[in-house]
Design a protein around this motif. Structure first.
Motif, PDB file in Angstrom:
ATOM      1  N   SER A 159     -13.594  16.245  78.554  1.00  0.00           N
ATOM      2  CA  SER A 159     -14.580  16.376  79.191  1.00  0.00           C
ATOM      3  C   SER A 159     -14.286  17.060  80.225  1.00  0.00           C
ATOM      4  N   GLY A 160     -14.589  18.019  80.656  1.00  0.00           N
ATOM      5  CA  GLY A 160     -14.137  19.327  81.644  1.00  0.00           C
ATOM      6  C   GLY A 160     -13.529  20.829  81.564  1.00  0.00           C
ATOM      7  N   SER A 161     -12.716  21.036  82.072  1.00  0.00           N
ATOM      8  CA  SER A 161     -12.025  22.194  82.333  1.00  0.00           C
ATOM      9  C   SER A 161     -12.483  24.086  81.420  1.00  0.00           C
ATOM     10  N   GLY A 162     -13.332  23.535  80.750  1.00  0.00           N
ATOM     11  CA  GLY A 162     -14.166  25.181  80.428  1.00  0.00           C
ATOM     12  C   GLY A 162     -15.359  24.480  79.297  1.00  0.00           C
ATOM     13  N   ASP A 163     -15.972  25.234  78.740  1.00  0.00           N
ATOM     14  CA  ASP A 163     -17.095  25.920  77.832  1.00  0.00           C
ATOM     15  C   ASP A 163     -16.460  26.452  76.483  1.00  0.00           C
ATOM     16  N   TYR A 164     -15.694  26.447  75.494  1.00  0.00           N
ATOM     17  CA  TYR A 164     -14.713  26.369  74.473  1.00  0.00           C
ATOM     18  C   TYR A 164     -14.086  25.946  73.512  1.00  0.00           C
ATOM     19  N   VAL A 165     -13.816  25.939  72.700  1.00  0.00           N
ATOM     20  CA  VAL A 165     -13.265  24.853  71.822  1.00  0.00           C
ATOM     21  C   VAL A 165     -11.899  25.667  70.728  1.00  0.00           C
ATOM     22  N   THR A 166     -10.891  25.408  71.259  1.00  0.00           N
ATOM     23  CA  THR A 166      -8.962  25.787  70.501  1.00  0.00           C
ATOM     24  C   THR A 166      -9.573  25.264  69.545  1.00  0.00           C
ATOM     25  N   VAL A 167      -8.314  26.098  68.467  1.00  0.00           N
ATOM     26  CA  VAL A 167      -7.783  25.521  67.221  1.00  0.00           C
ATOM     27  C   VAL A 167      -6.316  26.644  67.183  1.00  0.00           C
ATOM     28  N   ARG A 168      -5.658  24.994  66.800  1.00  0.00           N
ATOM     29  CA  ARG A 168      -4.102  25.821  66.528  1.00  0.00           C
ATOM     30  C   ARG A 168      -3.453  25.178  65.641  1.00  0.00           C
ATOM     31  N   ILE A 169      -2.879  25.728  65.504  1.00  0.00           N
ATOM     32  CA  ILE A 169      -2.105  26.347  63.710  1.00  0.00           C
ATOM     33  C   ILE A 169      -0.105  25.699  64.379  1.00  0.00           C
ATOM     34  N   SER A 170       0.087  25.086  63.685  1.00  0.00           N
ATOM     35  CA  SER A 170       2.144  24.956  64.153  1.00  0.00           C
ATOM     36  C   SER A 170       2.166  25.244  62.637  1.00  0.00           C
ATOM     37  N   VAL A 171       2.718  25.967  62.490  1.00  0.00           N
ATOM     38  CA  VAL A 171       3.520  27.150  61.647  1.00  0.00           C
ATOM     39  C   VAL A 171       4.573  27.130  61.521  1.00  0.00           C
ATOM     40  N   PRO A 172       5.379  26.598  60.945  1.00  0.00           N
ATOM     41  CA  PRO A 172       7.061  26.733  60.912  1.00  0.00           C
ATOM     42  C   PRO A 172       7.708  27.576  61.014  1.00  0.00           C
ATOM     43  N   LYS A 173       8.407  27.891  61.910  1.00  0.00           N
ATOM     44  CA  LYS A 173       9.456  28.513  62.309  1.00  0.00           C
ATOM     45  C   LYS A 173      10.245  28.789  61.175  1.00  0.00           C
ATOM     46  N   VAL A 174      10.140  30.196  60.320  1.00  0.00           N
ATOM     47  CA  VAL A 174      11.570  30.891  58.977  1.00  0.00           C
ATOM     48  C   VAL A 174      12.715  31.461  59.782  1.00  0.00           C
ATOM     49  N   ALA A 175      13.464  30.975  59.584  1.00  0.00           N
ATOM     50  CA  ALA A 175      15.285  30.864  60.175  1.00  0.00           C
ATOM     51  C   ALA A 175      15.433  31.844  58.755  1.00  0.00           C
ATOM     52  N   THR A 176      16.386  33.102  59.041  1.00  0.00           N
ATOM     53  CA  THR A 176      16.708  33.695  58.524  1.00  0.00           C
ATOM     54  C   THR A 176      18.404  33.143  57.893  1.00  0.00           C
ATOM     55  N   ALA A 177      18.792  34.306  57.121  1.00  0.00           N
ATOM     56  CA  ALA A 177      20.261  33.736  56.712  1.00  0.00           C
ATOM     57  C   ALA A 177      21.052  33.574  57.974  1.00  0.00           C
ATOM     58  N   ALA A 178      21.113  34.876  58.312  1.00  0.00           N
ATOM     59  CA  ALA A 178      22.060  35.156  59.570  1.00  0.00           C
ATOM     60  C   ALA A 178      21.510  33.849  60.671  1.00  0.00           C
ATOM     61  N   GLN A 179      20.594  33.677  60.941  1.00  0.00           N
ATOM     62  CA  GLN A 179      19.980  32.456  61.785  1.00  0.00           C
ATOM     63  C   GLN A 179      20.524  31.389  61.356  1.00  0.00           C
TER      64      GLN A 179
END
Length: 361
Positions: free
Chosen positions: A120-140
């Motif tokens: 309740s509060g803040s605004g009139d909207y819906v947020t969708v959040r996707i927690s995508v794992p970060k993929v590191a390079t071989a060097a990283q």
């Protein structure tokens, strides 16, 4: 010679940087705006179509992990248009269900793919959040191993902090946007369309108890099945049996009352319906007792006041016709002696209720 060295060095840097540049950082937070006082998800409204296209692209990319439950979709509904916090939470829930229904239809997802919270509060909207794992390079990865960088738990906290900061920025931006109800209302949008996309808020089962009946020492219980947001099927039953003064006084009754209701308005709080009533009675409060059968029906109307997410108060009144075949009797030395019979007809109020409704699921 210097030119050759510079050329070779530039090519080496190019080969090192190309894999890093090729990695696309996926969008993780998507915001869908709603018209004030409305719960319909208007896709073309306020950039929702572009946001939905971006979300669909991300869902398509990680579909297998989402369906497998590895990457949940966090859905948060927000509303400030209601008269109370309960109204805001109810509206936010419907809005969240609208967005989820759109993804279920378009992308073939299931309810298990979502983690839903409403606010309740803040605004009139819906947020969708996707927690995508970060993929590191071989060097990283080699760098992290050599440098002994922070654990996976710490990285997850950092990602969530960044995502929370992004959502907060979007919320501040949303508070500066003035949305008028007349800004976009498509002509083809009707109440029926809203009902068909109501999501999990539609098909519910509720337990009912008419407090007026209980006040007269007549236990009353019932069930209501909302087969859609606009239609409900319910049945109430009452039963009691009392006797005192060595059974010289008697109060006994049972009734069954099925009913069909049509809920009206945007919030589906007002309703009209049709009911049927059948039962038997046995009253003896003086020298002569009366027992018999009753049968009738009529129309009902009323209003459901939401108290909490699970509890409501239902105020109802029924008008119609009742027929009672009555047999009069006297009690002589503990034995009922018939003294006559009559048939009564009644047109007017046939039922009243102040009913506590508990939503089971």
């Amino acid at each position: 010679m210097n030119i050759i060295k510079k050329t070779i060095t530039g090519l080496l840097l190019l080969f090192v940087l190309l894999p890093l540049a090729a990695q696309e950082k996926p969008d993780t937070v998507y915001i869908f705006r709603f018209v004030t006082d409305k719960d319909m998800f208007y896709v073309p409204f306020s950039g929702n179509d572009k946001e939905l296209a971006r979300l669909e692209e991300c869902v398509e990319r990680y579909r297998q992990d989402i369906l497998a439950g590895k990457i949940p979709l966090h859905v948060d509904g927000w509303c400030i248009a209601g008269e109370s916090e309960a109204d805001n939470l109810a509206m936010a829930k419907v809005r969240s269900n609208r967005v989820k229904s759109e993804l279920i239809i378009r992308q073939g997802l299931t309810e298990a793919c979502f983690v839903t919270k409403n606010h309740s509060g803040s605004g009139d909207y819906v947020t969708v959040r996707i927690s995508v794992p970060k993929v590191a390079t071989a060097a990283q990865k080699d760098e992290r191993q050599q440098a002994g960088q922070e654990s996976a738990d710490t990285q997850q906290e950092q990602r969530e902090t960044e995502e929370s900061r992004f959502v907060a920025e979007q919320i501040r931006a949303d508070s500066m946007v003035v949305v008028h109800p007349e800004a976009y209302v498509p002509a083809e949008t009707t109440g029926t369309a809203a009902e068909e996309t109501s999501g999990t808020d539609s098909y519910t089962l509720s337990l009912r108890a008419n407090l007026l009946r209980w006040a007269t020492l007549t236990p009353d219980l019932g069930l209501e099945w909302r087969i859609s947001p606009s239609w409900g099927i319910l049945v109430n039953g009452s039963w009691t049996s009392w006797s005192w003064n060595d059974k010289d006084r008697r109060y006994a009754l049972w009734e069954v009352m099925p009913e069909v209701r049509w809920y009206l308005g945007e919030k589906k709080a007002w309703y009209v319906g049709a009911m049927f009533k059948a039962g038997q009675f046995n009253y003896k409060f003086s020298g002569t007792g009366r027992q018999g059968d009753l049968l009738g029906g009529g129309i009902t109307g009323g209003y459901q006041l939401r108290l909490t997410e699970a509890l409501s108060m239902d105020f109802s009144l029924g008008l119609g016709y009742l027929n009672a075949d009555t047999e009069r009797y006297d009690v002589i030395d503990g034995v009922r002696v018939r003294s006559g019979n009559e048939t009564k007809h009644w047109i007017g109020p046939v039922n009243a209720g102040v009913t506590l409704v508990w939503k089971l699921f």
